[in-house]
Design a protein around this motif. Structure first.
Motif, PDB file in Angstrom:
ATOM      1  N   GLU A 140      42.287  24.303  -8.429  1.00 24.56           N
ATOM      2  CA  GLU A 140      42.867  25.644  -8.447  1.00 24.56           C
ATOM      3  C   GLU A 140      42.175  26.569  -9.444  1.00 24.56           C
ATOM      4  O   GLU A 140      42.150  27.789  -9.259  1.00 24.56           O
ATOM      5  CB  GLU A 140      44.357  25.549  -8.788  1.00 24.56           C
ATOM      6  CG  GLU A 140      45.178  24.814  -7.728  1.00 24.56           C
ATOM      7  CD  GLU A 140      46.642  24.730  -8.112  1.00 24.56           C
ATOM      8  OE1 GLU A 140      46.974  25.137  -9.249  1.00 24.56           O
ATOM      9  OE2 GLU A 140      47.450  24.271  -7.286  1.00 24.56           O
ATOM     10  N   SER A 141      41.596  26.015 -10.488  1.00 22.48           N
ATOM     11  CA  SER A 141      40.929  26.850 -11.488  1.00 22.48           C
ATOM     12  C   SER A 141      39.478  27.139 -11.154  1.00 22.48           C
ATOM     13  O   SER A 141      38.786  27.801 -11.922  1.00 22.48           O
ATOM     14  CB  SER A 141      41.008  26.168 -12.857  1.00 22.48           C
ATOM     15  OG  SER A 141      40.334  24.917 -12.827  1.00 22.48           O
ATOM     16  N   GLY A 142      38.997  26.629 -10.019  1.00 20.99           N
ATOM     17  CA  GLY A 142      37.616  26.868  -9.617  1.00 20.99           C
ATOM     18  C   GLY A 142      36.651  25.778 -10.022  1.00 20.99           C
ATOM     19  O   GLY A 142      35.459  25.869  -9.739  1.00 20.99           O
ATOM     20  N   GLY A 143      37.133  24.742 -10.719  1.00 23.82           N
ATOM     21  CA  GLY A 143      36.269  23.631 -11.089  1.00 23.82           C
ATOM     22  C   GLY A 143      35.804  22.871  -9.858  1.00 23.82           C
ATOM     23  O   GLY A 143      36.517  22.791  -8.850  1.00 23.82           O
ATOM     24  N   MET A 144      34.617  22.317  -9.940  1.00 19.75           N
ATOM     25  CA  MET A 144      34.031  21.640  -8.780  1.00 19.75           C
ATOM     26  C   MET A 144      33.717  20.184  -9.098  1.00 19.75           C
ATOM     27  O   MET A 144      33.285  19.853 -10.201  1.00 19.75           O
ATOM     28  CB  MET A 144      32.755  22.349  -8.329  1.00 19.75           C
ATOM     29  CG  MET A 144      33.005  23.659  -7.596  1.00 19.75           C
ATOM     30  SD  MET A 144      31.529  24.254  -6.748  1.00 19.75           S
ATOM     31  CE  MET A 144      30.486  24.621  -8.141  1.00 19.75           C
ATOM     32  N   ARG A 145      33.950  19.344  -8.095  1.00 21.40           N
ATOM     33  CA  ARG A 145      33.563  17.941  -8.165  1.00 21.40           C
ATOM     34  C   ARG A 145      32.821  17.588  -6.882  1.00 21.40           C
ATOM     35  O   ARG A 145      33.164  18.070  -5.802  1.00 21.40           O
ATOM     36  CB  ARG A 145      34.780  17.034  -8.336  1.00 21.40           C
ATOM     37  CG  ARG A 145      35.530  17.220  -9.649  1.00 21.40           C
ATOM     38  CD  ARG A 145      36.664  16.222  -9.774  1.00 21.40           C
ATOM     39  NE  ARG A 145      37.375  16.354 -11.043  1.00 21.40           N
ATOM     40  CZ  ARG A 145      38.425  17.142 -11.238  1.00 21.40           C
ATOM     41  NH1 ARG A 145      38.895  17.861 -10.208  1.00 21.40           N
ATOM     42  NH2 ARG A 145      39.006  17.216 -12.421  1.00 21.40           N
ATOM     43  N   ALA A 146      31.828  16.718  -7.020  1.00 24.26           N
ATOM     44  CA  ALA A 146      31.051  16.270  -5.862  1.00 24.26           C
ATOM     45  C   ALA A 146      31.369  14.808  -5.583  1.00 24.26           C
ATOM     46  O   ALA A 146      31.286  13.966  -6.489  1.00 24.26           O
ATOM     47  CB  ALA A 146      29.565  16.444  -6.122  1.00 24.26           C
ATOM     48  N   ALA A 147      31.755  14.498  -4.345  1.00 26.25           N
ATOM     49  CA  ALA A 147      31.905  13.119  -3.902  1.00 26.25           C
ATOM     50  C   ALA A 147      30.565  12.678  -3.339  1.00 26.25           C
ATOM     51  O   ALA A 147      30.088  13.223  -2.346  1.00 26.25           O
ATOM     52  CB  ALA A 147      33.004  13.000  -2.852  1.00 26.25           C
ATOM     53  N   ILE A 148      29.933  11.705  -3.987  1.00 27.32           N
ATOM     54  CA  ILE A 148      28.586  11.261  -3.631  1.00 27.32           C
ATOM     55  C   ILE A 148      28.696   9.925  -2.924  1.00 27.32           C
ATOM     56  O   ILE A 148      29.156   8.934  -3.508  1.00 27.32           O
ATOM     57  CB  ILE A 148      27.712  11.136  -4.890  1.00 27.32           C
ATOM     58  CG1 ILE A 148      27.702  12.468  -5.649  1.00 27.32           C
ATOM     59  CG2 ILE A 148      26.302  10.713  -4.530  1.00 27.32           C
ATOM     60  CD1 ILE A 148      27.128  12.363  -7.046  1.00 27.32           C
ATOM     61  N   LEU A 149      28.290   9.886  -1.673  1.00 28.62           N
ATOM     62  CA  LEU A 149      28.446   8.695  -0.845  1.00 28.62           C
ATOM     63  C   LEU A 149      27.076   8.212  -0.399  1.00 28.62           C
ATOM     64  O   LEU A 149      26.567   8.640   0.630  1.00 28.62           O
ATOM     65  CB  LEU A 149      29.320   8.993   0.377  1.00 28.62           C
ATOM     66  CG  LEU A 149      30.672   9.661   0.105  1.00 28.62           C
ATOM     67  CD1 LEU A 149      31.363  10.016   1.411  1.00 28.62           C
ATOM     68  CD2 LEU A 149      31.547   8.751  -0.735  1.00 28.62           C
ATOM     69  N   PRO A 150      26.446   7.317  -1.143  1.00 27.30           N
ATOM     70  CA  PRO A 150      25.192   6.728  -0.671  1.00 27.30           C
ATOM     71  C   PRO A 150      25.446   5.863   0.555  1.00 27.30           C
ATOM     72  O   PRO A 150      26.523   5.296   0.721  1.00 27.30           O
ATOM     73  CB  PRO A 150      24.709   5.878  -1.856  1.00 27.30           C
ATOM     74  CG  PRO A 150      25.510   6.361  -3.032  1.00 27.30           C
ATOM     75  CD  PRO A 150      26.811   6.830  -2.478  1.00 27.30           C
ATOM     76  N   TYR A 151      24.454   5.789   1.428  1.00 34.07           N
ATOM     77  CA  TYR A 151      24.561   4.918   2.593  1.00 34.07           C
ATOM     78  C   TYR A 151      24.779   3.486   2.117  1.00 34.07           C
ATOM     79  O   TYR A 151      24.158   3.072   1.151  1.00 34.07           O
ATOM     80  CB  TYR A 151      23.274   5.022   3.421  1.00 34.07           C
ATOM     81  CG  TYR A 151      23.295   4.244   4.708  1.00 34.07           C
ATOM     82  CD1 TYR A 151      23.885   4.779   5.840  1.00 34.07           C
ATOM     83  CD2 TYR A 151      22.728   2.976   4.771  1.00 34.07           C
ATOM     84  CE1 TYR A 151      23.907   4.067   7.019  1.00 34.07           C
ATOM     85  CE2 TYR A 151      22.749   2.254   5.941  1.00 34.07           C
ATOM     86  CZ  TYR A 151      23.340   2.801   7.062  1.00 34.07           C
ATOM     87  OH  TYR A 151      23.365   2.085   8.235  1.00 34.07           O
ATOM     88  N   PRO A 152      25.680   2.685   2.718  1.00 29.71           N
ATOM     89  CA  PRO A 152      26.422   2.918   3.952  1.00 29.71           C
ATOM     90  C   PRO A 152      27.824   3.477   3.763  1.00 29.71           C
ATOM     91  O   PRO A 152      28.761   3.087   4.470  1.00 29.71           O
ATOM     92  CB  PRO A 152      26.479   1.520   4.559  1.00 29.71           C
ATOM     93  CG  PRO A 152      26.566   0.617   3.360  1.00 29.71           C
ATOM     94  CD  PRO A 152      25.787   1.284   2.279  1.00 29.71           C
ATOM     95  N   TYR A 153      28.032   4.353   2.791  1.00 31.22           N
ATOM     96  CA  TYR A 153      29.271   5.113   2.625  1.00 31.22           C
ATOM     97  C   TYR A 153      30.481   4.227   2.331  1.00 31.22           C
ATOM     98  O   TYR A 153      31.510   4.322   2.990  1.00 31.22           O
ATOM     99  CB  TYR A 153      29.549   5.983   3.859  1.00 31.22           C
ATOM    100  CG  TYR A 153      28.335   6.677   4.399  1.00 31.22           C
ATOM    101  CD1 TYR A 153      27.471   7.374   3.553  1.00 31.22           C
ATOM    102  CD2 TYR A 153      28.018   6.644   5.751  1.00 31.22           C
ATOM    103  CE1 TYR A 153      26.343   8.003   4.040  1.00 31.22           C
ATOM    104  CE2 TYR A 153      26.896   7.287   6.250  1.00 31.22           C
ATOM    105  CZ  TYR A 153      26.058   7.959   5.389  1.00 31.22           C
ATOM    106  OH  TYR A 153      24.932   8.581   5.871  1.00 31.22           O
ATOM    107  N   THR A 154      30.358   3.350   1.370  1.00 30.39           N
ATOM    108  CA  THR A 154      31.493   2.539   0.932  1.00 30.39           C
ATOM    109  C   THR A 154      31.912   2.996  -0.453  1.00 30.39           C
ATOM    110  O   THR A 154      31.086   3.410  -1.265  1.00 30.39           O
ATOM    111  CB  THR A 154      31.130   1.044   0.884  1.00 30.39           C
ATOM    112  OG1 THR A 154      30.049   0.857  -0.040  1.00 30.39           O
ATOM    113  CG2 THR A 154      30.712   0.550   2.262  1.00 30.39           C
ATOM    114  N   GLN A 155      33.204   2.923  -0.731  1.00 26.94           N
ATOM    115  CA  GLN A 155      33.709   3.389  -2.015  1.00 26.94           C
ATOM    116  C   GLN A 155      33.163   2.562  -3.170  1.00 26.94           C
ATOM    117  O   GLN A 155      33.061   3.049  -4.294  1.00 26.94           O
ATOM    118  CB  GLN A 155      35.240   3.344  -2.016  1.00 26.94           C
ATOM    119  CG  GLN A 155      35.885   4.347  -1.073  1.00 26.94           C
ATOM    120  CD  GLN A 155      37.393   4.389  -1.234  1.00 26.94           C
ATOM    121  OE1 GLN A 155      37.941   3.803  -2.158  1.00 26.94           O
ATOM    122  NE2 GLN A 155      38.065   5.081  -0.327  1.00 26.94           N
TER     123      GLN A 155
END
Length: 705
Positions: free
Chosen positions: A471-486
């Motif tokens: 809500e405050s405009g802060g940004m986070r990036a979810a980075i998913l290297p192949y094969p996209y597992t957590q």
């Protein structure tokens, strides 16, 4: 990279670590020469631990804190100079020197250097979902070595199975004497065999005293579970058969096992009985039995050493056992732990654990900048001195900012726009994630993705990045290297400059940004040279868009453009590395992967490298060229170019020859010279060019009707 090759690299890395531990144990074993041998026998447990377990805890006492082990042991996780050269087989990576003379138009407009038909047919669709679909992986050095490793395992397993079958044949007519003791007429030396119900096999007609000596020895082996220990040790030898230090450790462990067993037996015998025991050992050793490495035989290991130890054995002084135990515990603690995670990256692992700020070079490094003589080893040293660690749960995972030089190129993942508004854009290339401020015209935050093993050449597929806002405009990036597992994914907080392992709770109050659209979904949009525009664009007013425009693969030629603005998103003043003589090997490997299935794409990329006078790139796509720094520097002085490529004889098959117009330099627009380039399809590698263009025309193929 396949799971199989990744497994081999992990085993290889574990074997190297175990080799260091073995070298450290050898002098300790010599120190314990006058101590009870069961102490030396226990020492080998730490070697087994290193050979079986890929991870350990960090400790200040670790032998890996020693200066002699301060090296970049990152294995298949980092695309550094050593690893990339090993994985790709493209020769040594010796980046250095300036980039003077490197052309900026590596992929010049088709109107000048490429024929229209070829440019159209070779045009890559850089859509994230179908990029590289069906591309064949070339046979790299690491894959060949992995197959060789597997062949060695199969050979040793086959030998062991055959030997076990031979033992069963020899013992199938054994007669049970009592309990688990059997006599056989077809064996020459006593031994223990079996796993769940171990049996003691002895030759017929042993005297009663001899039989008692054998039983005392073998029963202690069984009591101590040595028959299981030796089988497990031999299995580790099979897996790590390529490491001679592992074979040495197995032999020494077997010797310590037998001597410690002898000491236990003779501690209850008189000197006269020890002599009889020794004569029995010698008698069985002279039989030259042929048994595999895991059965426990009475007269098996280091007979002369065992006899000397038996005849000279004395009851150990009381102080020796506690002192020996202290030595053992310190040694095992030092060898079983990894280097303390301080301000270095010498510990075995990934550069995921490091973070460095933008380059702040010393006078010596500035001189290297100016002379262009900085090579990769020097560059890595510069990077490592810039590392500042961030650790702990609250602080996140330690990391570093993206590393790039002003003449760095981006590979076939190109430049992907992930977020855009009127003040900020977020984008990524395969080696880094960046946030760029449109007002101040500079990169404000970046994250080294190459250190996180996000490149396709490391993982086998492209990464995905999603941007979330709070809500405050802060940004986070979810980075998913192949094969996209957590398990191997991350979350990067731009505002706090923190990296975390993927955790959905960190994003539960954030909103996924979805303000971009794919250029492939915009039928009415007018993108001239559409392939130059990154896939995702930001819709603006009056049918205009914010786009990442890729004028060439050089980072300094990538622009962000809107209807009334233009930004150079990689300012030279923010580069963190000296100018490169050639690109990182992973850069060239991305082209190798992308051209494997399409001869038109292969010729397009080869033409681009030729016109950029990048000899390293030509070598990567060729079978008849070998890279050297001298040739790389010499080719950068060339001015000639080729263009207008088309199939020479109109026939395509496993071998295709292209004819190109040849231009002596940029000003030569009406040259009538032509050159020929031949590409062939090689099983396991795909399409590869033979060598440099030649002016001699090959014979035309006959067209089969």
């Amino acid at each position: 990279m396949t799971v199989f090759t990744m497994l081999f690299l992990k085993i290889f890395n574990m074997s190297l670590t175990a080799g260091i531990v073995i070298l450290m144990i050898l002098p300790v074993r010599c120190l314990l020469k006058k101590f009870p041998c069961n102490l030396s026998y226990v020492l080998w447990l730490v070697v087994a631990f290193r050979l079986m377990i890929p991870v350990s805890v960090d400790a200040g006492i670790s032998v890996f804190n020693m200066h002699i082990f301060e090296s970049d042991e990152t294995g298949t996780d980092r695309s550094g100079p050593e690893t990339d050269a090993f994985l790709t087989g493209n020769g040594d990576r010796e980046n250095g020197g300036s980039s003077d003379g490197i052309e900026d138009d590596m992929y010049a407009p088709a109107e000048l250097f490429l024929g229209h038909d070829m440019a159209a047919s070779a045009q890559p669709a850089y859509k994230e979902d179908d990029l590289y679909t069906g591309a064949a992986h070339p046979i790299s050095i690491v894959r060949i070595l992995a197959l060789f490793w597997l062949a060695g395992i199969v050979t040793l397993v086959s030998y062991s199975a055959a030997a076990q079958i031979a033992i069963r044949k020899k013992t199938r007519y054994g007669i049970r004497l009592y309990e688990n003791v059997y006599e056989c007429d077809d064996i020459r030396s006593p031994f223990v065999n079996g796993i769940f119900l171990p049996r003691i096999y002895m030759p017929f007609r042993l005297a009663e005293k001899e039989r008692q000596f054998v039983l005392m020895h073998e029963r202690y082996h069984i009591k101590r579970k040595d028959y299981l220990v030796k089988r497990a040790a031999f299995m580790l030898v099979i897996v790590h058969w390529f490491n001679p230090l592992v074979w040495l450790a197995f032999c020494l462990m077997s010797a310590d096992m037998e001597i410690s067993c002898d000491e236990k037996v003779i501690s209850k015998l008189s000197m006269e009985m020890r002599k009889e025991y020794s004569r029995l050992l010698l008698a069985f050793a002279s039989n030259k039995r042929r048994l595999p490495s895991f059965p426990l035989a009475f007269g098996e290991e280091n007979i002369m050493k065992r006899i000397k130890n038996i005849l000279g054995y004395q009851e150990p002084v009381r102080w020796k056992m506690p002192v020996g135990m202290i030595i053992i515990m310190i040694t095992m603690a030092a060898c079983a732990t990894d280097a303390a995670d301080t301000n270095d990256v010498s510990k075995t692992g990934s550069l995921t654990e490091t973070r460095s700020g933008y380059a702040t070079v010393s006078e010596h490094e500035n001189a290297a900048h100016e002379t262009g003589e900085t090579n990769v080893e020097q560059t890595d040293d510069i990077n490592m001195t810039q590392v500042s660690q961030k650790e702990g749960k609250d602080k996140g995972i330690a990391h570093r900012e993206a590393q790039w030089a002003k003449n760095t190129m981006c590979d076939h993942e190109l430049c992907i726009l992930d977020y855009a508004d009127e003040e900020t854009i977020v984008f990524h290339i395969s080696s880094g994630l960046f946030r760029y401020d449109l007002q101040s015209r500079c990169i404000t935050e970046s994250l080294d993705l190459q250190a996180l093993s996000c490149q396709r050449v490391q993982t086998g597929g492209t990464m995905k990045i999603n941007i979330f806002q709070d809500e405050s405009g802060g940004m986070r990036a979810a980075i998913l290297p192949y094969p996209y597992t957590q398990e191997v994914s991350y979350i990067y907080d731009f505002s706090e400059d923190k990296l975390y392992s993927y955790d959905e709770t960190l994003l539960e109050n954030d909103t996924l940004f979805d303000g971009l659209v794919s250029k492939y979904d915009l039928e009415d949009a007018d993108f001239s040279n559409k392939w130059r525009v990154s896939e995702y664009v930001l819709p603006l007013e009056n049918n205009t868009y914010g786009v990442m425009e890729i004028e060439s693969l050089h980072l300094d030629r990538i622009r962000y453009k809107t209807g009334d603005g233009e930004w150079q998103i990689f300012p030279e003043k923010q580069s963190t590395l000296p100018e490169l003589l050639k690109q990182d090997d992973s850069f060239y490997q991305s082209f190798v992967l992308n051209t494997a299935d399409n001869v038109h794409q292969c010729m397009l990329e080869y033409t681009g490298f030729y016109n950029a006078h990048d000899y390293a790139g030509m070598c990567a796509l060729s079978t008849g060229l070998e890279y050297s720094d001298t040739l790389q520097k010499e080719w950068r002085t060339h001015t000639d170019k080729i263009g207008g490529g088309s199939v020479y004889d109109g026939v395509e098959g496993d071998s295709v020859t292209w004819v190109y117009d040849y231009f002596a330099d940029e000003a030569d627009k009406e040259s009538k010279e032509v050159v020929y380039v031949t590409a062939r399809y090689i099983d396991g590698q795909g399409w590869r060019v033979d060598s440099v263009p030649t002016k001699k025309a090959p014979e035309k193929k006959e067209i089969v009707q």
